[in-house]
Design a protein around this motif. Structure first.
Motif, PDB file in Angstrom:
ATOM      1  N   HIS A   3      32.859  45.858  52.260  1.00 22.31           N
ATOM      2  CA  HIS A   3      33.814  44.946  51.650  1.00 22.31           C
ATOM      3  C   HIS A   3      33.595  43.560  52.255  1.00 22.31           C
ATOM      4  CE1 HIS A   3      35.763  48.713  50.548  1.00 22.31           C
ATOM      5  NE2 HIS A   3      36.551  48.043  49.729  1.00 22.31           N
ATOM      6  N   VAL A  30      39.545  36.030  49.757  1.00 18.44           N
ATOM      7  CA  VAL A  30      39.325  36.846  48.565  1.00 18.44           C
ATOM      8  C   VAL A  30      38.492  38.055  48.971  1.00 18.44           C
ATOM      9  CG1 VAL A  30      38.438  36.929  46.208  1.00 18.44           C
ATOM     10  CG2 VAL A  30      39.378  34.793  47.106  1.00 18.44           C
ATOM     11  N   PHE A  32      36.423  41.438  48.133  1.00 14.67           N
ATOM     12  CA  PHE A  32      35.630  42.138  47.128  1.00 14.67           C
ATOM     13  C   PHE A  32      34.998  43.388  47.728  1.00 14.67           C
ATOM     14  CE2 PHE A  32      35.283  37.808  45.372  1.00 14.67           C
ATOM     15  CZ  PHE A  32      35.406  38.022  44.008  1.00 14.67           C
ATOM     16  N   HIS A  36      31.616  45.297  43.294  1.00 17.46           N
ATOM     17  CA  HIS A  36      32.426  44.393  42.476  1.00 17.46           C
ATOM     18  C   HIS A  36      31.993  42.940  42.685  1.00 17.46           C
ATOM     19  CE1 HIS A  36      35.786  47.642  42.613  1.00 17.46           C
ATOM     20  NE2 HIS A  36      34.896  47.887  41.671  1.00 17.46           N
ATOM     21  N   TYR A  37      31.635  42.615  43.925  1.00 19.74           N
ATOM     22  CA  TYR A  37      31.191  41.246  44.196  1.00 19.74           C
ATOM     23  C   TYR A  37      29.887  40.944  43.476  1.00 19.74           C
ATOM     24  CZ  TYR A  37      29.604  36.993  46.358  1.00 19.74           C
ATOM     25  OH  TYR A  37      29.156  35.704  46.542  1.00 19.74           O
ATOM     26  N   SER A  94      37.604  40.173  36.823  1.00 20.82           N
ATOM     27  CA  SER A  94      36.887  40.582  38.036  1.00 20.82           C
ATOM     28  C   SER A  94      37.799  41.427  38.920  1.00 20.82           C
ATOM     29  CB  SER A  94      36.402  39.352  38.805  1.00 20.82           C
ATOM     30  OG  SER A  94      35.490  38.602  38.031  1.00 20.82           O
ATOM     31  N   ASN A  95      37.191  42.258  39.734  1.00 22.50           N
ATOM     32  CA  ASN A  95      37.928  43.177  40.601  1.00 22.50           C
ATOM     33  C   ASN A  95      37.939  42.631  42.024  1.00 22.50           C
ATOM     34  OD1 ASN A  95      39.064  45.439  41.858  1.00 22.50           O
ATOM     35  ND2 ASN A  95      38.030  46.856  40.473  1.00 22.50           N
ATOM     36  N   TYR A  96      39.079  42.138  42.475  1.00 27.83           N
ATOM     37  CA  TYR A  96      39.215  41.547  43.807  1.00 27.83           C
ATOM     38  C   TYR A  96      40.694  41.519  44.198  1.00 27.83           C
ATOM     39  CZ  TYR A  96      40.611  37.416  41.118  1.00 27.83           C
ATOM     40  OH  TYR A  96      41.244  36.556  40.236  1.00 27.83           O
ATOM     41  N   LYS A  97      40.940  41.217  45.463  1.00 26.47           N
ATOM     42  CA  LYS A  97      42.301  41.031  45.944  1.00 26.47           C
ATOM     43  C   LYS A  97      42.378  39.729  46.732  1.00 26.47           C
ATOM     44  CE  LYS A  97      44.530  44.735  44.541  1.00 26.47           C
ATOM     45  NZ  LYS A  97      45.705  44.641  43.647  1.00 26.47           N
ATOM     46  N   GLY A 196      31.405  33.485  46.491  1.00 30.26           N
ATOM     47  CA  GLY A 196      32.658  34.024  47.008  1.00 30.26           C
ATOM     48  C   GLY A 196      33.480  32.968  47.721  1.00 30.26           C
ATOM     49  N   SER A 200      37.170  31.379  46.599  1.00 32.82           N
ATOM     50  CA  SER A 200      38.311  31.287  47.504  1.00 32.82           C
ATOM     51  C   SER A 200      38.892  29.879  47.488  1.00 32.82           C
ATOM     52  CB  SER A 200      37.882  31.667  48.924  1.00 32.82           C
ATOM     53  OG  SER A 200      38.969  31.577  49.820  1.00 32.82           O
ATOM     54  N   LYS A 227      46.487  39.636  41.301  1.00 31.64           N
ATOM     55  CA  LYS A 227      45.437  40.064  42.226  1.00 31.64           C
ATOM     56  C   LYS A 227      45.877  39.913  43.686  1.00 31.64           C
ATOM     57  CE  LYS A 227      42.295  40.384  38.839  1.00 31.64           C
ATOM     58  NZ  LYS A 227      41.600  41.624  38.434  1.00 31.64           N
TER      59      LYS A 227
END
Length: 245
Positions: A3, A30, A32, A36-37, A94-97, A196, A200, A227
């Motif tokens: 991650h 952020v 990933f 996903h990244y 996109s898949n992220y938090k 990335g 951010s 997210k």
């Protein structure tokens, strides 16, 4: 699966430099998962290629908002509209938090009159929250933190702080738990064009504006607010959003 946590800021970290118009500091991360990244990275490269003809353009919130440099193309309202539509898909699909620490500089000075470590305190909070966000059922050295280079001395100080955190733990996370984190704090320069880190940066400013002017619509914030890391009840404050002090 590794991650990545890409970290950038908005505002001045020096709490002794008050700014009546923007008197907060926000450090945004952020998160990933590696696969996903890779998908996100390819999509953002494709977006750059579509609008700027190459992948070497570095997205920067300030220059984009003010349509400076290569972003002068946004003076064409139709181009800007198409671009917003395309980047909106990246934000939402996109898949992220997202995790962020928001420092009120006035409150910080009042509570810690002899301290000036807004960036360092925020980094510690982001490390803790990133671990909680991905959970602990991962191999050691799974979590990689990446920051933008600032200069030799500052980078060395942050590396030293990070090493201390993972070696001794914090009030909320033990040394054993910090084994989840890679022992190296990674730094990358703007010339390395890390998407990335740029993403951010694009998230940090809308978070700050939402805090400073909560009644004014923030369209970009709305794209990624779901997210932001939250608990099972959807509570973001204290989880994905750390207000300090």
């Amino acid at each position: 699966m590794r991650h990545f946590v890409f970290i950038d800021e908005t505002g001045e970290a020096n709490v002794n430099k008050p700014d009546p118009r923007f008197n907060i500091f926000v450090l945004c991360g952020v998160i990933f998962r590696e696969d996903h990244y890779n998908k996100f990275d390819n999509e953002l490269k494709g977006l750059k290629l579509k609008y700027f003809g190459n992948e070497d353009v570095v997205f920067h919130s300030y220059h984009m908002r003010n349509k400076l440099g290569v972003f002068k193309i946004f003076q064409d309202e139709q181009v800007l509209s198409y671009f917003y539509s395309d980047i909106e898909n990246i934000f939402t699909q996109s898949n992220y938090k997202i995790i962020a620490c928001i420092v009120n500089k006035d409150d910080y000075r009042k509570k810690y009159p002899k301290a000036n470590f807004a960036y360092e305190d925020s980094l510690k909070f982001l490390c803790e929250r990133a671990m909680s966000c991905i959970g602990h059922k991962h191999n050691e050295n799974t979590l990689h933190f990446c920051l933008e280079k600032r200069g030799g001395r500052k980078d060395r100080e942050l590396k030293k702080l990070y090493t201390k955190i993972i070696r001794f733990g914090t009030d909320y996370k033990s040394t054993m738990e910090f084994k989840l984190c890679h022992p190296t704090l990674f730094f990358r320069g703007k010339n390395q064009n890390i998407n990335g880190l740029q993403f951010s940066d694009l998230c940090a400013y809308p978070i700050a504006r939402k805090v400073l002017t909560p009644t004014i619509p923030q369209p970009t914030y709305e794209l990624f607010k779901n997210k932001i890391y939250s608990n099972w009840q959807g509570r973001k404050k204290g989880y994905g959003l750390k207000y300090f002090p």
